[in-house]
Design an enzyme around this catalytic site. Structure first.
Site, PDB file in Angstrom:
ATOM      1  N   PRO A  10     -14.415   6.648  -1.803  1.00  0.00           N
ATOM      2  CA  PRO A  10     -14.667   6.282  -3.194  1.00  0.00           C
ATOM      3  C   PRO A  10     -13.417   5.846  -3.951  1.00  0.00           C
ATOM      4  O   PRO A  10     -12.334   6.395  -3.759  1.00  0.00           O
ATOM      5  CB  PRO A  10     -15.242   7.563  -3.805  1.00  0.00           C
ATOM      6  CG  PRO A  10     -14.889   8.652  -2.874  1.00  0.00           C
ATOM      7  CD  PRO A  10     -14.813   8.030  -1.520  1.00  0.00           C
ATOM      8  N   ASN A  11     -13.643   4.847  -4.791  1.00  0.00           N
ATOM      9  CA  ASN A  11     -12.651   4.284  -5.720  1.00  0.00           C
ATOM     10  C   ASN A  11     -11.596   3.416  -5.039  1.00  0.00           C
ATOM     11  O   ASN A  11     -10.802   2.760  -5.715  1.00  0.00           O
ATOM     12  CB  ASN A  11     -11.980   5.391  -6.557  1.00  0.00           C
ATOM     13  CG  ASN A  11     -12.995   6.194  -7.347  1.00  0.00           C
ATOM     14  OD1 ASN A  11     -13.747   5.609  -8.113  1.00  0.00           O
ATOM     15  ND2 ASN A  11     -13.058   7.495  -7.136  1.00  0.00           N
ATOM     16  N   ARG A  18      -6.402   0.399  -9.802  1.00  0.00           N
ATOM     17  CA  ARG A  18      -6.583   1.801 -10.123  1.00  0.00           C
ATOM     18  C   ARG A  18      -5.249   2.546 -10.050  1.00  0.00           C
ATOM     19  O   ARG A  18      -4.595   2.532  -8.995  1.00  0.00           O
ATOM     20  CB  ARG A  18      -7.537   2.354  -9.060  1.00  0.00           C
ATOM     21  CG  ARG A  18      -7.624   3.817  -8.977  1.00  0.00           C
ATOM     22  CD  ARG A  18      -8.212   4.230  -7.626  1.00  0.00           C
ATOM     23  NE  ARG A  18      -8.438   5.645  -7.640  1.00  0.00           N
ATOM     24  CZ  ARG A  18      -8.457   6.392  -6.555  1.00  0.00           C
ATOM     25  NH1 ARG A  18      -8.310   5.851  -5.361  1.00  0.00           N
ATOM     26  NH2 ARG A  18      -8.640   7.678  -6.660  1.00  0.00           N
ATOM     27  N   TYR A  23      -0.930   4.351  -6.616  1.00  0.00           N
ATOM     28  CA  TYR A  23      -1.465   3.682  -5.413  1.00  0.00           C
ATOM     29  C   TYR A  23      -0.919   2.273  -5.201  1.00  0.00           C
ATOM     30  O   TYR A  23      -1.248   1.649  -4.194  1.00  0.00           O
ATOM     31  CB  TYR A  23      -3.001   3.647  -5.478  1.00  0.00           C
ATOM     32  CG  TYR A  23      -3.623   5.027  -5.554  1.00  0.00           C
ATOM     33  CD1 TYR A  23      -3.517   5.913  -4.479  1.00  0.00           C
ATOM     34  CD2 TYR A  23      -4.290   5.463  -6.694  1.00  0.00           C
ATOM     35  CE1 TYR A  23      -4.071   7.187  -4.545  1.00  0.00           C
ATOM     36  CE2 TYR A  23      -4.849   6.729  -6.764  1.00  0.00           C
ATOM     37  CZ  TYR A  23      -4.732   7.582  -5.687  1.00  0.00           C
ATOM     38  OH  TYR A  23      -5.279   8.844  -5.761  1.00  0.00           O
ATOM     39  N   ASN A  73      -9.542   6.961   5.218  1.00  0.00           N
ATOM     40  CA  ASN A  73      -9.043   7.468   3.944  1.00  0.00           C
ATOM     41  C   ASN A  73     -10.285   7.852   3.142  1.00  0.00           C
ATOM     42  O   ASN A  73     -10.928   7.003   2.536  1.00  0.00           O
ATOM     43  CB  ASN A  73      -8.227   6.413   3.201  1.00  0.00           C
ATOM     44  CG  ASN A  73      -7.677   6.960   1.891  1.00  0.00           C
ATOM     45  OD1 ASN A  73      -8.100   8.026   1.429  1.00  0.00           O
ATOM     46  ND2 ASN A  73      -6.744   6.256   1.287  1.00  0.00           N
ATOM     47  N   ALA A  76     -11.416  11.027  -2.582  1.00  0.00           N
ATOM     48  CA  ALA A  76     -11.633  12.390  -3.073  1.00  0.00           C
ATOM     49  C   ALA A  76     -12.576  13.201  -2.188  1.00  0.00           C
ATOM     50  O   ALA A  76     -12.567  14.440  -2.247  1.00  0.00           O
ATOM     51  CB  ALA A  76     -12.159  12.344  -4.504  1.00  0.00           C
ATOM     52  N   GLU A  97      -6.369  10.457   9.733  1.00  0.00           N
ATOM     53  CA  GLU A  97      -6.616  10.537   8.283  1.00  0.00           C
ATOM     54  C   GLU A  97      -5.402   9.945   7.562  1.00  0.00           C
ATOM     55  O   GLU A  97      -4.263  10.280   7.886  1.00  0.00           O
ATOM     56  CB  GLU A  97      -6.777  12.028   7.934  1.00  0.00           C
ATOM     57  CG  GLU A  97      -6.946  12.330   6.472  1.00  0.00           C
ATOM     58  CD  GLU A  97      -7.011  13.849   6.227  1.00  0.00           C
ATOM     59  OE1 GLU A  97      -7.143  14.645   7.209  1.00  0.00           O
ATOM     60  OE2 GLU A  97      -6.904  14.244   5.058  1.00  0.00           O
ATOM     61  N   HIS A  99      -3.675   8.925   3.733  1.00  0.00           N
ATOM     62  CA  HIS A  99      -3.636   8.939   2.267  1.00  0.00           C
ATOM     63  C   HIS A  99      -2.467   8.083   1.821  1.00  0.00           C
ATOM     64  O   HIS A  99      -1.350   8.250   2.330  1.00  0.00           O
ATOM     65  CB  HIS A  99      -3.480  10.363   1.723  1.00  0.00           C
ATOM     66  CG  HIS A  99      -4.622  11.221   2.148  1.00  0.00           C
ATOM     67  ND1 HIS A  99      -5.865  11.107   1.582  1.00  0.00           N
ATOM     68  CD2 HIS A  99      -4.720  12.141   3.135  1.00  0.00           C
ATOM     69  CE1 HIS A  99      -6.685  11.942   2.201  1.00  0.00           C
ATOM     70  NE2 HIS A  99      -6.019  12.583   3.145  1.00  0.00           N
ATOM     71  N   ARG A 106       1.024  16.366  -5.265  1.00  0.00           N
ATOM     72  CA  ARG A 106       0.151  16.156  -6.423  1.00  0.00           C
ATOM     73  C   ARG A 106      -0.576  17.466  -6.790  1.00  0.00           C
ATOM     74  O   ARG A 106      -0.142  18.542  -6.416  1.00  0.00           O
ATOM     75  CB  ARG A 106      -0.796  14.991  -6.123  1.00  0.00           C
ATOM     76  CG  ARG A 106      -0.034  13.679  -5.850  1.00  0.00           C
ATOM     77  CD  ARG A 106      -0.970  12.517  -5.566  1.00  0.00           C
ATOM     78  NE  ARG A 106      -1.803  12.208  -6.730  1.00  0.00           N
ATOM     79  CZ  ARG A 106      -2.890  11.429  -6.658  1.00  0.00           C
ATOM     80  NH1 ARG A 106      -3.257  10.906  -5.485  1.00  0.00           N
ATOM     81  NH2 ARG A 106      -3.601  11.194  -7.746  1.00  0.00           N
TER      82      ARG A 106
HETATM   83  C1  DQA Z   1      -6.140   9.400  -1.705  1.00  0.00           C
HETATM   84  C2  DQA Z   1      -5.769  10.766  -2.307  1.00  0.00           C
HETATM   85  C3  DQA Z   1      -6.996  11.481  -2.838  1.00  0.00           C
HETATM   86  O1  DQA Z   1      -6.632  12.740  -3.385  1.00  0.00           O
HETATM   87  C4  DQA Z   1      -7.631  10.651  -3.945  1.00  0.00           C
HETATM   88  O2  DQA Z   1      -8.803  11.272  -4.405  1.00  0.00           O
HETATM   89  C5  DQA Z   1      -7.893   9.243  -3.516  1.00  0.00           C
HETATM   90  C6  DQA Z   1      -6.903   8.549  -2.706  1.00  0.00           C
HETATM   91  C7  DQA Z   1      -4.901   8.612  -1.267  1.00  0.00           C
HETATM   92  O3  DQA Z   1      -5.085   7.617  -0.573  1.00  0.00           O
HETATM   93  O4  DQA Z   1      -3.778   8.937  -1.644  1.00  0.00           O
HETATM   94  O5  DQA Z   1      -8.895   8.652  -3.899  1.00  0.00           O
HETATM   95  O6  DQA Z   1      -6.946   9.620  -0.568  1.00  0.00           O
END
Ligand code: DQA
Length: 148
Positions: A10-11, A18, A23, A73, A76, A97, A99, A106
């Site tokens: 998501p997002n 964003r 990011y 990735n 959240a 995985e 990020h 964070r």
């Molecule tokens: C994320 C880190 C997560 O905590 C966050 O909710 C994201 C992006 C990252 O790529 O740093 O949406 O996965």
């Protein structure tokens, strides 16, 4: 052709717009280009993004028997989804995985990952380069049978 599934949660469709201070300004299309460039010969990338947990789970199920590895990735869902963990536990090839941000620097709620209970590798804080590193590693494991 050996397919590597790159799943974004998501997002991440809004990558580049964003919270760019966290990011960056590069987009998901840039991620796709990077992943393709990182792919060894004989491998191909299938790049997917969804804001919906069930869709991500369905794609993980489809990867069973069709993809040589998954780069994920989960956004959240990393911190909330036992269902994505359970789906990944049905999948045998390597899972890495990724990020973009360094989640451990964070908020405390980002420090725990359900997905890490399954992932063979975890990359955080390398920006988009994390995806490329994950792709290179999966190609290496798939080509040489290196331990995941
Ligand atoms: C994320 C880190 C997560 O905590 C966050 O909710 C994201 C992006 C990252 O790529 O740093 O949406 O996965």
């Amino acid at each position: 052709m050996n397919t590597i599934l790159v799943l974004n949660g998501p997002n991440l469709n809004l990558l580049g717009q964003r919270q760019p201070e966290t990011y960056g300004y590069e987009t998901l299309e840039d991620v796709a280009r990077l992943c393709e460039a990182a792919c060894a010969e004989g491998f191909t990338v299938r790049m997917l993004q969804s804001n919906h947990e069930g869709q991500i789970i369905d794609w993980i199920h489809e990867a069973r028997g069709t993809a040589v590895g998954i780069v994920i990735n989960p956004g959240a869902f990393t911190h909330t989804s036992i269902a994505i963990l359970d789906a990944l536990n049905t999948y045998d090839p390597p899972v890495i995985e990724v990020h973009i941000s360094q989640v451990h620097k964070r908020e405390a709620f980002r420090h725990h990952s359900y997905v890490s209970h399954r992932a063979d590798g975890v990359i955080a804080g390398l920006g988009l380069e994390g995806y490329a590193a994950a792709i290179r590693r999966i190609c290496q494991i798939a080509a040489k049978g290196a331990p995941a």
